[in-house]
Design a protein around this motif. Structure first.
Motif, short mmCIF file in Angstrom:
data_model
loop_
_atom_site.label_atom_id
_atom_site.label_comp_id
_atom_site.label_asym_id
_atom_site.label_seq_id
_atom_site.Cartn_x
_atom_site.Cartn_y
_atom_site.Cartn_z
N SER A 85 0.88 -1.18 -0.14
CA SER A 85 0.02 -0.06 -0.05
C SER A 85 0.77 1.29 -0.02
O SER A 85 1.99 1.24 0.60
CB SER A 85 -0.92 0.09 1.40
OG SER A 85 -1.48 1.17 1.50
N ASP A 114 -3.92 0.40 -3.87
CA ASP A 114 -4.41 1.69 -2.91
C ASP A 114 -5.20 2.53 -3.48
O ASP A 114 -4.56 3.27 -4.34
CB ASP A 114 -3.18 2.07 -2.02
CG ASP A 114 -3.71 2.71 -0.59
OD1 ASP A 114 -4.74 3.37 -0.68
OD2 ASP A 114 -2.71 2.68 0.33
N THR A 115 -6.45 2.73 -3.10
CA THR A 115 -7.15 3.69 -3.83
C THR A 115 -7.27 5.22 -2.85
O THR A 115 -7.67 6.19 -3.40
CB THR A 115 -8.68 3.27 -3.81
OG1 THR A 115 -8.98 3.24 -2.37
CG2 THR A 115 -8.90 2.07 -4.61
N ARG A 116 -6.37 5.07 -1.83
CA ARG A 116 -6.38 6.15 -1.00
C ARG A 116 -5.26 7.28 -1.67
O ARG A 116 -5.25 8.44 -1.28
CB ARG A 116 -6.16 6.25 0.39
CG ARG A 116 -7.17 5.35 1.12
CD ARG A 116 -6.81 4.78 2.58
NE ARG A 116 -5.84 3.64 2.31
CZ ARG A 116 -5.11 3.10 3.35
NH1 ARG A 116 -5.35 3.39 4.72
NH2 ARG A 116 -4.28 1.95 3.38
N VAL A 117 -4.26 6.83 -2.31
CA VAL A 117 -3.22 7.63 -2.85
C VAL A 117 -3.45 7.61 -4.57
O VAL A 117 -3.50 6.50 -4.95
CB VAL A 117 -1.99 6.81 -2.61
CG1 VAL A 117 -0.75 7.84 -3.32
CG2 VAL A 117 -1.52 6.94 -1.12
N ARG A 118 -3.78 8.91 -4.88
CA ARG A 118 -4.25 8.99 -6.41
C ARG A 118 -2.86 9.15 -7.42
O ARG A 118 -3.12 8.61 -8.64
CB ARG A 118 -5.07 10.09 -6.48
CG ARG A 118 -6.36 9.76 -6.04
CD ARG A 118 -7.07 8.71 -6.72
NE ARG A 118 -8.66 8.39 -5.89
CZ ARG A 118 -9.25 7.49 -6.27
NH1 ARG A 118 -8.92 6.62 -7.14
NH2 ARG A 118 -10.35 7.33 -5.84
N ASP A 119 -2.13 9.91 -7.11
CA ASP A 119 -0.93 10.53 -7.88
C ASP A 119 0.54 10.21 -7.27
O ASP A 119 0.93 11.21 -6.85
CB ASP A 119 -0.97 11.93 -8.39
CG ASP A 119 -2.41 12.12 -9.10
OD1 ASP A 119 -2.73 11.34 -9.82
OD2 ASP A 119 -3.27 12.94 -8.44
N TYR A 120 0.92 9.09 -7.58
CA TYR A 120 2.33 8.58 -7.00
C TYR A 120 3.42 8.83 -8.11
O TYR A 120 3.31 8.30 -9.19
CB TYR A 120 2.54 7.36 -6.21
CG TYR A 120 3.79 6.91 -5.81
CD1 TYR A 120 4.28 7.25 -5.08
CD2 TYR A 120 4.23 5.94 -6.98
CE1 TYR A 120 5.78 6.90 -4.70
CE2 TYR A 120 5.70 5.08 -6.60
CZ TYR A 120 6.21 5.88 -5.35
OH TYR A 120 7.62 5.28 -5.27
N SER A 139 -0.82 -0.36 -10.94
CA SER A 139 -1.18 0.41 -9.96
C SER A 139 -2.33 1.32 -10.62
O SER A 139 -1.78 1.87 -11.72
CB SER A 139 -0.24 1.09 -9.17
OG SER A 139 -0.76 2.02 -8.22
N SER A 141 -2.51 4.04 -8.93
CA SER A 141 -2.22 5.46 -8.16
C SER A 141 -0.99 5.80 -9.00
O SER A 141 -0.46 7.04 -8.35
CB SER A 141 -1.72 4.73 -6.76
OG SER A 141 -2.86 4.30 -6.12
N CYS A 163 -1.81 2.42 -15.13
CA CYS A 163 -0.72 3.95 -15.20
C CYS A 163 -1.35 4.72 -15.87
O CYS A 163 -2.18 4.56 -16.89
CB CYS A 163 0.57 3.30 -15.31
SG CYS A 163 1.14 2.05 -14.34
#
Length: 456
Positions: A85, A114-120, A139, A141, A163
């Motif tokens: 995550s 992980d849907t809580r982080v959008r732009d890694y 991912s 994210s 991606c």
């Protein structure tokens, strides 16, 4: 000596050379490999020199992963797989990726669920990796937006799933992969033009698109030899695929109301025309339905050089005109494989509505000889009698054979159509038809329920 007897106080496995033990531990998750350190002094440090690390940190705190990596003593990692995550641990993830790069991982696999982080964004060091040969990223994210130059000078296989990457970002990535041979883009979004003209070694391209992840609308791939393009709400134009010799197509359209005769001429059939030099072709049911509409609208079909054709479809009347036209325009066809699969198709109600919008009589369009084949809803509920089912398959085989010229072999892979007695009836029919048509016909039962997503 009994196989369970110890050798010099050690069990047989412990007496094996470290290189063999490392190979064994490489096949299990790192968490399990670490547990072997409690077996004896002999095993205490064996795991730390294995050439493979597979870390699933969803239920493990970050400091435990950090401790594991700090204990790892091998200077090189052949394979590094990380499933984690991103929430509240982005700095740790960056460090773990840096570890893999520093240990010269040749096979690198990253899964961020992980849907809580959008732009890694990956750290810059991730894009400066001259040793990685196979890279897989999955991912929703991740934003692939390198702010530095990309140097993946040894990379041969690249797989990106869910991606986000722009046209400029994709060009920058491709420019840093001079040895790239295989590219897989699964449900990636935001880029629209896939230009592979500057990737002369890239010979295999696989793309999956959907209503939510549209993917490219133009493909320029003059060096690609194998193409798989599946599932799309919007059309995709093949600009240059001149070296293509193997293709797998199934384009899904969910709204026929937006389609016109010009669309059929300009996209579906023109896509087929770009495959005129392909020798091995696989086509899905919805693509066949689109070809049926083109045939019913008297759109001119190109002549193909296909020698091996695979049809992944249900037996429904809406695919028959498209298949017939495809066979008629493949004069050199040697082998035809019919794989009956469960798959999404356009409803006959939508198809008939489309025909009416073009002032075509649906009853006249679906030829009387094809009314024996069920419509989409009839196929879902399927016929009741086994004799009727064997007759259905037999009629389908005969209908297709009438449109071939030089066919040598026909293989029918059946999923869920027949019981044992019905299968025997069909095999007997195939034998009779083989002698009559001078074509070898093989009937087989298949356990593959859905359409395959890989090249054979």
């Amino acid at each position: 000596m009994n196989g369970d007897d110890p050798i010099d106080g050690h069990d047989f496995i412990s007496s094996l050379p470290d290189a063999i033990l490392h190979l064994i531990l490489s096949s299990v998750p790192t968490k399990s490999a670490i547990r072997t350190s409690a077996l004896s002094k002999r095993w205490r440090h064996v795991w730390s020199e294995t050439p493979s690390l597979s870390i699933d940190s969803h239920r493990v705190v970050a400091r435990s992963i950090n401790k594991t990596l700090s204990t790892f003593s091998s200077p090189k990692v052949a394979t590094f797989h990380l499933r984690t995550s991103l929430a509240n641990r982005i700095q740790h993830v960056d460090t773990w990726i840096d570890f893999a790069v520093a240990r010269h991982a040749e096979k690198l696999s990253l899964e961020f669920r992980d849907t809580r982080v959008r732009d890694y964004d990956f750290p810059d060091s991730f894009y400066a990796n001259s040793t990685v040969k196979q890279l897989s990223i999955e991912s929703g994210s991740v934003v692939m937006n390198p702010k530095c130059s990309v140097s993946w000078t040894s990379l041969k296989n690249l797989s990106l799933s869910y991606c986000k990457l722009s046209d400029d970002a994709l060009l920058k990535i491709l420019s840093g992969c001079p040895l790239l041979e295989s590219l897989e883009l699964m449900f990636c979004d935001e880029f629209r033009c896939l230009d592979l003209s500057r990737s002369p070694r890239l010979i295999k391209l696989e793309i999956d698109r959907s209503d939510w992840f549209l993917g490219p609308t133009e493909i320029v791939a003059p060096h690609v030899q194998c193409l798989r393009l599946r599932h799309s709400r919007l059309p995709c134009r093949l600009v240059d695929v001149s070296c293509l010799n193997e293709a797998n197509l199934n384009i899904y359209f969910c709204d026929l109301g937006t389609l016109t005769g010009d669309f059929l001429q300009g996209n579906v059939v023109k896509m087929l025309a770009k495959l005129e030099n392909v020798e091995k072709l696989t086509v899905g049911a919805t693509f066949l339905q689109m070809l049926s509409l083109a045939a019913l609208c008297d759109v001119r079909f190109p002549t193909l050089k296909v020698e091996y054709l695979t049809l992944e479809t249900m037996i429904v009347r809406s695919v028959v005109p498209g298949i017939a036209k495809l066979l008629q325009n493949s004069p050199g066809l040697r082998k035809l494989t019919i794989h009956t699969v469960k798959c999404s198709i356009i409803s006959e109600a939508h198809l008939n509505s489309y025909l009416r919008s073009h002032s075509l009589n649906q009853r006249q369009c679906w030829r009387s000889k094809d009314t024996a084949f069920p419509g989409s809803m009839e196929t879902i509920s399927m016929l009741v009698g086994k004799y009727a089912e064997s007759n259905l398959v037999a009629s389908f085989v005969e209908r297709l054979l009438r449109n071939t010229r030089s066919l040598e072999t026909m293989v029918v892979l059946l999923v869920g159509y027949l019981d044992a007695s019905g299968f025997e009836e069909l095999v007997a029919m195939a034998t009779r038809l083989s002698h009559k048509r001078n074509v070898f016909i093989s009937i087989k039962q298949s356990h593959v329920q859905n359409v395959s997503n890989t090249f054979s």
